[in-house]
Write an enzyme that holds these catalytic residues in place. Structure first.
Site, PDB file in Angstrom:
ATOM      1  N   LYS A   1     -13.219  -0.806   5.732  1.00 63.70           N
ATOM      2  CA  LYS A   1     -13.519  -1.658   4.650  1.00 63.70           C
ATOM      3  C   LYS A   1     -14.569  -2.579   5.131  1.00 63.70           C
ATOM      4  O   LYS A   1     -15.785  -2.990   4.727  1.00 63.70           O
ATOM      5  CB  LYS A   1     -12.522  -2.585   4.155  1.00 63.70           C
ATOM      6  CG  LYS A   1     -11.256  -1.896   3.909  1.00 63.70           C
ATOM      7  CD  LYS A   1     -11.293  -0.642   3.099  1.00 63.70           C
ATOM      8  CE  LYS A   1      -9.812   0.190   3.197  1.00 63.70           C
ATOM      9  NZ  LYS A   1      -9.220   0.764   2.288  1.00 63.70           N
TER      10      LYS A   1
ATOM     11  N   TRP B   1       1.101  -0.959  -0.079  1.00 61.52           N
ATOM     12  CA  TRP B   1       0.070  -0.045   0.037  1.00 61.52           C
ATOM     13  C   TRP B   1       0.846   1.299  -0.171  1.00 61.52           C
ATOM     14  O   TRP B   1       1.771   1.337   0.841  1.00 61.52           O
ATOM     15  CB  TRP B   1      -0.782   0.028   1.382  1.00 61.52           C
ATOM     16  CG  TRP B   1      -1.846   1.107   1.635  1.00 61.52           C
ATOM     17  CD1 TRP B   1      -2.659   1.600   0.651  1.00 61.52           C
ATOM     18  CD2 TRP B   1      -1.899   1.896   2.771  1.00 61.52           C
ATOM     19  NE1 TRP B   1      -3.452   2.598   1.172  1.00 61.52           N
ATOM     20  CE2 TRP B   1      -3.151   2.684   2.480  1.00 61.52           C
ATOM     21  CE3 TRP B   1      -1.337   1.650   3.762  1.00 61.52           C
ATOM     22  CZ2 TRP B   1      -3.532   3.564   3.387  1.00 61.52           C
ATOM     23  CZ3 TRP B   1      -1.817   2.574   4.872  1.00 61.52           C
ATOM     24  CH2 TRP B   1      -2.846   3.421   4.633  1.00 61.52           C
TER      25      TRP B   1
ATOM     26  N   ASP C   1      -0.731  -5.098   9.758  1.00 66.30           N
ATOM     27  CA  ASP C   1      -1.539  -4.243   9.288  1.00 66.30           C
ATOM     28  C   ASP C   1      -2.848  -5.157   8.860  1.00 66.30           C
ATOM     29  O   ASP C   1      -2.463  -5.748   7.824  1.00 66.30           O
ATOM     30  CB  ASP C   1      -1.130  -3.422   8.140  1.00 66.30           C
ATOM     31  CG  ASP C   1      -2.059  -2.566   7.684  1.00 66.30           C
ATOM     32  OD1 ASP C   1      -3.305  -2.407   8.035  1.00 66.30           O
ATOM     33  OD2 ASP C   1      -1.667  -1.650   6.544  1.00 66.30           O
TER      34      ASP C   1
HETATM   35  N1  PLP Z   1      -3.767  -0.476   5.329  1.00 71.57           N
HETATM   36  C1  PLP Z   1      -3.936  -0.945   4.186  1.00 71.57           C
HETATM   37  C2  PLP Z   1      -3.040  -2.322   3.648  1.00 71.57           C
HETATM   38  C3  PLP Z   1      -4.833  -0.273   3.199  1.00 71.57           C
HETATM   39  O1  PLP Z   1      -4.973  -0.817   2.182  1.00 71.57           O
HETATM   40  C4  PLP Z   1      -5.556   0.658   3.697  1.00 71.57           C
HETATM   41  C5  PLP Z   1      -6.369   1.503   2.773  1.00 71.57           C
HETATM   42  O2  PLP Z   1      -6.537   1.294   1.650  1.00 71.57           O
HETATM   43  C6  PLP Z   1      -5.290   1.109   5.198  1.00 71.57           C
HETATM   44  C7  PLP Z   1      -4.645   0.344   5.971  1.00 71.57           C
HETATM   45  C8  PLP Z   1      -6.003   2.383   5.713  1.00 71.57           C
HETATM   46  O3  PLP Z   1      -7.509   2.270   5.565  1.00 71.57           O
HETATM   47  P1  PLP Z   1      -8.056   3.226   6.401  1.00 71.57           P
HETATM   48  O4  PLP Z   1      -9.294   3.888   5.384  1.00 71.57           O
HETATM   49  O5  PLP Z   1      -9.121   2.901   7.389  1.00 71.57           O
HETATM   50  O6  PLP Z   1      -7.301   4.351   6.973  1.00 71.57           O
END
Ligand code: PLP
Length: 391
Positions: free
Chosen positions: A242, A127, A207
């Site tokens: 999500k 990410w 994560d």
């Molecule tokens: N970690 C990963 C691997 C993600 O893909 C995302 C969002 O795309 C997040 C963290 C962060 O998500 P949030 O929208 O809750 O900040």
């Protein structure tokens, strides 16, 4: 002073949304932005969340400040879903609410830095915000290869990175539904990772942003649970954005596993101090709605059914793509074995551009697609376009 600042490029994916919106073609397909979509292309508010929000409107009697740790009933209500039956590992795990999974990763990295971590090992691609967060905090990124050519997780690369690592290093692992590749570690690979980290000074940071969207709520947490059972200390960043569909409400939590129950307090007090200086306290609304869902067994059942429906739809699209075998030069078969909303296609930047300009198909320049942007209706067009540009 301020005019010294140089123009920064816009976030590539957010720029893609604008291009997509400006495209007048009725059969355009958005595979760029990372939100779930139903078979009708919608990203609706969950029914369980709507019910909880109604309850909140009816019963919430104050919006007075909570504190940097946020809504601790929310933080605790999630724990059995993430960590299983002995959710606190005999009092060794606790957490705090954060603004989304991003806030959780940010706080994990800042806390790790405060504890003396200077480098973070991470499989790439990842990410994109991971690298940005580490860079912003002045942490050195040690990149290794996440996936092999044939679409499996590259355990050897992780092993090699860990061999060269030691005190002062952390390793970032995706708990499930790897973004952007969809390539997760198998249960056997997790066993090997657990064995490596159990006797290593390297601090694990997990994560977990997509629990329930891969193979199942428990299945998606299995690697994390095995890891926590074996290592003395770990940090787990969690996103509800999500799996509760709360994206813009920014709902997440950072969990800490300490060496023993006494060790938790000092660690979390540092987390609270860092949070206070960064955002003071996390936004309340979404986390309060999640808490109400999780404190009511009927709403919890409804939520789990909604997550199961998302998962099944993602798996159905993956299976339908894999069934096609190939699209031009692209092998679609591995997609069925991968997890979550994302997959990487081996397409060039030029082919991504061609897909957009000639076929109205929008995806990240890296070749990442959001599987949930596909439906049984637009899938044939997508496969034909992919064959056209890669043939
Ligand atoms: N970690 C990963 C691997 C993600 O893909 C995302 C969002 O795309 C997040 C963290 C962060 O998500 P949030 O929208 O809750 O900040």
């Amino acid at each position: 002073m301020l005019d010294r600042l140089e123009q920064q490029p816009p976030d590539a994916l957010l720029a893609l949304i604008k291009l997509y919106e400006a495209d007048a073609r009725p059969d355009k397909i958005d595979l760029g932005v990372g939100v779930y979509r139903t078979r009708d292309g919608d990203t609706p508010v969950f029914a369980s969340i709507k019910a909880a929000e109604q309850l909140l409107v009816d019963t919430q009697d104050t919006k007075a400040y909570l504190g940097p740790e946020g809504d601790m009933s929310f933080v605790h209500a999630l724990m059995p879903h993430i960590f299983g039956k002995d959710a606190t590992h005999h009092g060794r795990i606790d957490g705090m609410q954060t603004p989304g999974g991003t806030g959780a990763v940010r706080l994990a990295a800042a806390l790790a830095k405060r504890a003396g971590i200077t480098r973070v090992l991470m499989g790439t691609p990842s990410w994109p915000n991971h690298a940005q967060i580490f860079a912003d905090l002045g942490l050195e990124l040690v990149a290794f290869n996440h996936a092999t050519e044939d679409g499996a997780a590259d355990l050897q690369a992780l092993e090699a990175a860990l061999q060269d690592a030691g005190e002062g290093d952390a390793v970032l692992l995706h708990g499930c539904c790897h973004n952007p590749t969809g390539v997760d570690y198998t249960p056997e690979q997790w066993d090997a990772i657990v064995a490596l980290l159990a006797n290593s000074p390297v601090l694990p940071i997990v994560d977990l942003a997509y629990q329930g969207l891969g193979r199942g709520m428990d299945e998606d947490a299995e690697g994390t649970r095995k890891l926590l059972a074996a290592v003395p200390e770990a940090l787990v960043g969690y996103s509800c954005d999500k799996n509760f569909g709360l994206y813009r409400d920014r709902v997440g939590a950072l969990y800490v596993q300490a060496r023993d129950a006494q060790g938790l307090g000092p660690i979390l007090s540092n987390g609270a101090a860092l949070a206070r200086a960064a955002w003071s306290m996390p936004p309340d609304h979404g986390a309060a709605a999640v808490r109400l869902v999780l404190r009511d067994s009927a709403l919890t059942e409804q939520w789990l059914a909604e997550v199961a429906e998302m998962r099944q739809r993602i798996r159905q699209v993956r299976a339908a793509l894999a069934e096609r075998g190939t699209a031009g030069a692209i092998d679609l078969a591995p997609l069925a074995e991968q997890n979550g909303m994302f997959a990487m296609l081996k397409v060039s930047k030029e082919q991504v551009q061609q897909l957009r300009e000639e076929h109205g198909i929008y995806m990240a320049g890296s070749g990442r697609i959001n599987i949930a942007g596909l439906t049984m209706n637009n899938l044939p067009k997508f496969v034909a376009a992919l064959a056209d540009v890669t043939a």
